[in-house]
Design a protein around this motif. Structure first.
Motif, mmCIF file in Angstrom:
data_model
loop_
_atom_site.group_PDB
_atom_site.id
_atom_site.type_symbol
_atom_site.label_atom_id
_atom_site.label_comp_id
_atom_site.label_asym_id
_atom_site.label_seq_id
_atom_site.Cartn_x
_atom_site.Cartn_y
_atom_site.Cartn_z
ATOM 1 N N GLY A 88 -13.391 -7.162 -10.590
ATOM 2 C CA GLY A 88 -13.056 -6.407 -9.386
ATOM 3 C C GLY A 88 -14.034 -5.285 -9.075
ATOM 4 O O GLY A 88 -13.944 -4.661 -8.024
ATOM 5 N N CYS A 89 -14.949 -4.997 -10.018
ATOM 6 C CA CYS A 89 -15.930 -3.916 -9.845
ATOM 7 C C CYS A 89 -15.268 -2.547 -9.696
ATOM 8 O O CYS A 89 -15.793 -1.659 -9.033
ATOM 9 N N LEU A 90 -14.083 -2.344 -10.249
ATOM 10 C CA LEU A 90 -13.431 -1.032 -10.216
ATOM 11 C C LEU A 90 -13.689 -0.353 -11.560
ATOM 12 O O LEU A 90 -13.292 -0.859 -12.609
ATOM 13 N N GLU A 91 -14.328 0.786 -11.513
ATOM 14 C CA GLU A 91 -14.685 1.473 -12.746
ATOM 15 C C GLU A 91 -13.451 2.055 -13.444
ATOM 16 O O GLU A 91 -12.502 2.491 -12.795
ATOM 17 N N THR B 203 -8.593 1.579 -4.465
ATOM 18 C CA THR B 203 -9.770 0.784 -4.112
ATOM 19 C C THR B 203 -10.129 1.013 -2.657
ATOM 20 O O THR B 203 -9.294 1.475 -1.879
ATOM 21 N N ASP B 204 -11.372 0.680 -2.297
ATOM 22 C CA ASP B 204 -11.680 0.645 -0.866
ATOM 23 C C ASP B 204 -11.334 -0.751 -0.357
ATOM 24 O O ASP B 204 -11.066 -1.660 -1.139
ATOM 25 N N GLU B 205 -11.386 -0.920 0.952
ATOM 26 C CA GLU B 205 -10.944 -2.173 1.561
ATOM 27 C C GLU B 205 -11.764 -3.355 1.024
ATOM 28 O O GLU B 205 -11.233 -4.436 0.794
ATOM 29 N N GLU C 281 0.862 -1.171 0.000
ATOM 30 C CA GLU C 281 0.000 0.000 0.000
ATOM 31 C C GLU C 281 0.901 1.224 0.000
ATOM 32 O O GLU C 281 1.832 1.331 0.802
ATOM 33 N N LEU C 282 0.665 2.171 -0.893
ATOM 34 C CA LEU C 282 1.517 3.356 -0.997
ATOM 35 C C LEU C 282 1.076 4.411 0.010
ATOM 36 O O LEU C 282 -0.078 4.462 0.415
ATOM 37 N N ASP C 283 2.048 5.248 0.363
ATOM 38 C CA ASP C 283 1.795 6.327 1.307
ATOM 39 C C ASP C 283 1.612 7.613 0.503
ATOM 40 O O ASP C 283 2.543 8.078 -0.165
ATOM 41 N N TYR C 284 0.405 8.182 0.560
ATOM 42 C CA TYR C 284 0.128 9.376 -0.238
ATOM 43 C C TYR C 284 1.145 10.494 0.020
ATOM 44 O O TYR C 284 1.525 11.226 -0.879
ATOM 45 N N SER C 285 1.613 10.586 1.286
ATOM 46 C CA SER C 285 2.481 11.707 1.635
ATOM 47 C C SER C 285 3.850 11.599 0.967
ATOM 48 O O SER C 285 4.587 12.563 0.912
ATOM 49 N N LYS C 286 4.182 10.402 0.487
ATOM 50 C CA LYS C 286 5.492 10.253 -0.132
ATOM 51 C C LYS C 286 5.451 10.460 -1.640
ATOM 52 O O LYS C 286 6.460 10.318 -2.332
ATOM 53 N N GLU D 160 -11.257 10.476 -2.010
ATOM 54 C CA GLU D 160 -12.319 9.498 -1.733
ATOM 55 C C GLU D 160 -11.896 8.488 -0.674
ATOM 56 O O GLU D 160 -12.547 7.455 -0.491
ATOM 57 N N ASN D 161 -10.766 8.782 -0.023
ATOM 58 C CA ASN D 161 -10.262 7.908 1.049
ATOM 59 C C ASN D 161 -9.953 6.497 0.584
ATOM 60 O O ASN D 161 -10.139 5.533 1.325
ATOM 61 N N LYS D 162 -9.572 6.382 -0.677
ATOM 62 C CA LYS D 162 -9.256 5.038 -1.175
ATOM 63 C C LYS D 162 -7.806 4.697 -0.865
ATOM 64 O O LYS D 162 -6.970 5.587 -0.696
ATOM 65 N N LYS D 163 -7.548 3.427 -0.827
ATOM 66 C CA LYS D 163 -6.171 2.981 -0.641
ATOM 67 C C LYS D 163 -5.498 2.924 -2.006
ATOM 68 O O LYS D 163 -6.120 2.556 -2.994
ATOM 69 N N LEU D 164 -4.220 3.280 -2.002
ATOM 70 C CA LEU D 164 -3.468 3.249 -3.252
ATOM 71 C C LEU D 164 -2.565 2.025 -3.177
ATOM 72 O O LEU D 164 -1.708 1.925 -2.296
#
Lengths: 460, 561
Positions: free
Chosen positions: B369-372, B411-413, B312-317, B331-335
């Motif tokens: 995966g239902c990811l648009e 994606t979300d969890e 999982e990537l860290d947005y701040s980096k 959207e608070n998704k995980k990268l």
């Protein structure tokens, strides 16, 4: 020898014998309509003797008219062996323990080649293989008591079931699920309500309207709901757990003595009559609708009263009913009759003499209403007063089927008609209620604009 | 190490490696070289008043927002008759779709939503199906057995389609060869999809349950043009009965394509015959490309040793400001970043005109995966801004090697695990070549992933219906009503000296009986009437489309009488 030709008879059997072809042969069949190849399948017993059934390589089945057959050659042999994959049901010490009793029905079923219909299949492993979500709810053990369709359930089965439930409660189980065919589920639910009294745990009856061999079956979701209700709910009553709407959304927990199957095929067929259901249930939560239920207890006390008199009948009254209907019950030694009368509880004058003969013979006669909703009110019209004078006892708002079960159960305990009357009219659960809430009677009428607007908004 | 991969150059180089031939210049020899093979499954709605297993009207349609009630269903996989789970079924179950059906009282009863068992089969439909089966010179069965064919995508609320074989074998003549038929079945049409976004799929049920026949050919068409010709012939054949619906959606074909070393891939629901050649052409070369990828991958690493790394990537980096990433963060998704060992040069490998291997992954992420869309970024994008800025951080976080490729998705969890598994699964399939799947044809002639191809395991006897007898008397009676054989009509047109370019219009609109009748009543030569129809009426049809369709349907009625 007959086993080589499972289900085939007459002409079809002659043809198979002539060409030395058995069931499960991989055969090539020449006919006047062309050539067919495939595996010879067994034939359902009730089908005709004019066709032989082949399963082709595409998975399709076809029937071949025997009098068009000019030759058959066996090229191989391949017997099908249908088995639901079994996986061991996981155990975890923190989870509640639930016992699932099987009586038959379509919760888990597979194909029966003899009749072409589905037959039940059932074990924790099979259930876990098909509905793995159950393991998130509880530790489950199963016991197959009978393998019958619900129309073949009767007093002997009610008694066995009640005793088995009693034993499980004694042994410390946290909840009980009874898998049952849907047709007579409400009869059995009533019987268990009377035979298993003051249980400390939920006893949940469940079934399915679409067999589990179809992807859209309600079986899995009903079973998940029922198991959750048995494992987690604080309602220690005998209940039926089936779909609320026909959509895959939530289930309803109905009192075992107020529930009835109301549609021959809809998923949402079970409705509480004359009251509201006790609760709604989905995968995440149980929400109470009523709060005056018997709560779950820690003790192991329960009364098992496994009695039933089989000589009891329901008579569904219709205009111009002849007295000989009642007389034949008298002649055949019946001890109890439940009448489903018209309106507030009426029958026509021409059967009065027969009713007098019956009561004189000591037959207990109780009046219920074929309108299903509402109470018997026999003081309103003369007919009702006449009937009461003849000894017919009004059964308040007891449903006809429930009254039938209760009368059988009461007469199973005593011949004293006064005692029977006391048992009948003293509610054990909600089979008779003191009041009927305004929302206990709701049959919506389609087509009316407000109703259509509502239908469009909710999921049916 | 922040220089990025030259995606465009790799795309063109791999297109060369595949030896892709443009559709316009492709010759028969090109198709022979790659072992092109094609088979057809042609669906045709039968012209009946009512549906196949209930008494709702057939061919009455509702608009998207026109409905009276909604029903929600989820599909669960079940066992086949022989005790197996079907691959597609399991995939559809993993996608966890909420399926909503929009019902209109006028067109839908309790049967369509599987709340009542089937009623007696529509005899009118059955007889038309037998008529077409006889026309195709098939062996007609003695007893029709209704089978349930599972569809877990929701296109049928029951989770299965009721279908049964009417006839098997048979043949149709092309100009230079004969194509054999496998079978003809009668079945119920499916619901029409309204939308499919994320976990929500919506259908309307108007078309559901209409009688349909499916004619299946052997995979004997060896060029895209032969495939179109066979399809055209089958269309003439069914229309010659005058007993089928025409118009948009009334006839649809699934086209099966394979090449040497490839797999049968089904292009679903091709609405126009003229689309078949380009779609099959591109699909054949897509398979060739996937086989090349297979070769490459297997030469560099064993599939057993291939392990995907996920972090999982860290947005701040992150330093880049790609808007997908900003949106995902909002959207608070995980990268999630994935490392694909030895996939450098594979992600941008040519698969179809304008598409590369990473599209295969992105399409599965959408469906399974239902990811648009757009649902992922990769180290081999045509415009690699994101990786240009953050490539080092991502590669380091993934402990990536020199020959690896990377994918980022958000994606979300809830969807994270299935999405990760989907990427892994598709990459591992690349080691085997061409996955068994159904694909959807696009108007530009390319295809996208639709579902895993179902097998025979999805067939199950319909326990709700008894076998239906097809008596000898019916066969005899229907034989009397058979129209002229299409190949005979073609010979007749030759005798009448009607130019070949005029045939399609006449046969497609079933005008042969009409021409005979006009000739009989007026003595105007066949040749003249035929040309009048196919040139002038055709011209009018382009101008006044609906009017002429209406007219030609009227002709059927009088020409049949």
């Amino acid at each position: 020898m007959a086993d080589l030709f499972k289900g085939y008879k007459g002409n079809a059997l002659e043809v198979l014998k002539k060409y030395k072809i058995r069931v499960w042969s991989d055969a090539v069949v020449s006919t006047t309509r062309g050539e067919f190849a495939g595996i010879v399948l067994p034939r359902a017993e009730n089908d005709d003797d004019l066709h032989i059934v082949l399963k082709m390589v595409t998975g399709y089945n076809v029937g071949i008219l025997v009098n068009t057959i000019t030759n058959m050659i066996e090229e191989g042999y391949k017997e099908a062996n249908y088995k639901i994959p079994e996986k061991e049901f996981p155990y975890s010490a923190e989870k509640p323990n639930v016992k699932l009793f099987g009586t038959g029905g379509t919760i888990a079923s597979r194909l029966d080649y003899r009749t072409g219909a589905v037959i039940p299949a059932f074990s924790p492993g099979e259930l876990y293989g098909a509905v793995p979500e159950l393991a998130d709810i509880c530790n489950m053990t199963t016991e197959k008591l009978f393998a019958v369709f619900s129309e073949n359930m009767g007093p002997q089965e009610y008694i066995t079931l009640a005793k088995c439930i009693g034993k499980e409660i004694e042994n410390g189980i946290d909840g009980i699920v009874v898998g049952h065919g849907t047709d007579t589920m409400h009869h059995t639910a009533a019987a268990l309500s009377f035979m298993v009294q003051d249980a400390p745990i939920p006893i949940i009856m469940v079934g399915s309207q679409r067999s589990s061999d179809r992807p859209s079956s309600d079986a899995a979701l009903n079973l998940i709901h029922a198991t959750k209700a048995a494992a987690e709910s604080d309602i220690a009553e005998v209940m039926v757990c089936m779909f609320g709407p026909t959509s895959d959304e939530y289930g309803l927990l109905h009192s075992g003595v107020r529930v009835r199957k109301m549609h021959s095929s809809y998923r949402s067929t079970f409705r509480t009559i004359g009251d509201t259901p006790i609760a709604t249930i989905d995968k995440d939560k149980i929400v109470h609708i009523k709060d005056n239920f018997k709560p779950r207890r820690k003790d192991r006390d329960v009364k098992i009263l496994p009695y039933f008199e089989e000589k009891v009948a329901i008579v569904y009254y219709y205009p111009n009913m002849q007295p000989d209907i009642i007389d034949s019950l008298i002649a055949n030694g019946y001890k109890g009759i439940v009448i489903a009368g018209t309106g507030l509880g009426h029958v026509n004058k021409s059967i009065y003499p027969a009713i007098e003969r019956a009561t004189a013979k000591g037959i207990a006669i109780y009046m219920t209403v074929q309108t299903l909703w509402g109470y018997v009110h026999m003081f309103v019209y003369d007919t009702g007063r006449d009937l009461m004078a003849m000894g017919i006892i009004p059964a308040d708002n007891m449903l006809p089927e429930v009254a039938y079960i209760k009368l059988g159960w009461a007469l199973g305990q005593t011949d004293d008609l006064e005692k029977v009357k006391e048992i009948m009219l003293t509610p054990i659960s909600d089979e008779i209620t003191e009041r009927e809430p305004y929302n206990g009677y709701l049959i919506f009428q389609g087509g009316i604009p407000e109703m259509e607007a509502y239908l469009k908004r909710i999921h049916k | 190490m922040s220089e990025t991969f030259d995606t465009v150059a790799n795309f063109h180089a791999t297109k060369k490696e595949v030896e892709y031939v443009d559709f316009e210049t492709a010759k028969e020899a090109d198709y022979n070289k790659i072992g092109f093979k094609c088979g057809l499954e042609v669906h045709q709605q039968l012209r009946t008043e009512k549906k196949l297993f209930c008494r709702c009207p057939a061919s009455t349609y509702q608009k998207i927002d026109e409905y009276d009630a909604e029903v929600v269903r989820h599909m669960r996989p079940t066992l086949s008759e022989l005790g197996e789970y079907d691959g597609t079924a399991l995939m559809e179950f993993r996608t966890r779709k909420n399926i909503t059906y929009r019902l209109k009282n006028e067109t839908t009863c309790t049967y369509e939503i599987d709340d009542t068992p089937p009623f007696k089969i529509n005899t009118e439909a059955l007889k038309i199906a037998i008529q077409i089966s006889l026309l195709a010179k098939q062996s007609v069965v003695g007893e029709l057995h209704i089978i349930r064919k599972q569809y877990l995508d929701g296109s049928i609320p029951a989770g299965f389609q009721r279908t049964g074989i009417i006839g098997i074998e048979g043949e149709i003549p092309l100009k230079n060869k004969t194509i054999r038929l496998i079978q003809l079945s009668i079945e119920e049409d499916s619901a029409r999809e309204i939308s499919d976004i994320g976990h929500e799929r919506v259908y309307r049920t108007d078309r559901l349950g209409m009688p349909l026949i499916e004619t299946v050919t052997y995979p004997e068409m060896l060029t895209p043009q032969e495939a179109a010709e066979a399809c055209q012939y089958l269309r003439f054949l069914v229309r010659s009965t005058g007993n089928v619906y025409t118009g948009i959606g009334a006839a649809r074909q699934d086209v099966n394509v394979s090449v040497t070393g490839g797999t049968r891939v089904e292009i679903k629901g091709v609405a126009h015959i003229k689309w078949i050649p380009l779609l099959t052409h591109n699909e054949a070369y897509r398979q060739v490309a996937l086989l090349k990828i297979k070769e490459k991958l297997n030469a560099s690493i064993k599939p057993d040793d291939w392990k995907m790394n996920v972090v999982e990537l860290d947005y701040s980096k992150l330093t880049s400001s790609t808007h997908f990433v900003i949106k995902a963060k909002d959207e608070n998704k995980k990268l999630i970043a994935v490392n694909l060992p030895n996939f450098k040069g594979i992600l941008s490998y040519f698969t179809q005109p304008g598409q590369m291997f990473s599209n295969e992954i992105a399409d599965r992420l959408k469906v399974i995966g239902c990811l648009e869309h757009p649902n992922m970024l990769s180290s081999e994008m045509p415009r690699p801004e994101f990786f240009f800025a953050d490539g080092d951080y991502i590669r380091k976080a993934l402990n990536a090697g020199e020959n690896d490729a990377q994918i980022i998705f958000w994606t979300d969890e809830y969807d994270r695990q299935i999405a990760t598994e989907t990427i892994e699964e598709r990459c591992l399939m690349a080691f085997d070549g061409v996955p068994n799947e159904t694909r959807k044809g696009l108007p530009d002639g390319t295809t996208i992933f639709e579902r895993v191809l179902p097998g025979a395991d999805r067939m199950y006897p319909d326990t709700d219906s008894a076998p239906i007898r097809i008596p000898e008397e019916w066969i005899e009676e229907i034989r009397q009503t058979l129209p002229h054989d299409v190949s005979d009509e073609m010979k007749t047109l030759t005798e009448w000296q009607v130019p070949e370019c005029a045939w399609t219009y006449i046969l497609r609109n079933n005008l042969m009986m009409m021409i005979r009748r006009i000739n009989y009543e007026t003595d105007v030569p066949f040749n003249f009437i035929a040309k009048l129809f196919s040139y002038d009426l055709n011209h009018l049809e382009v101008k006044f489309h609906h009017l002429v369709i209406l007219l030609s349907q009227k002709y059927w009625v009088c020409s049949a009488s």
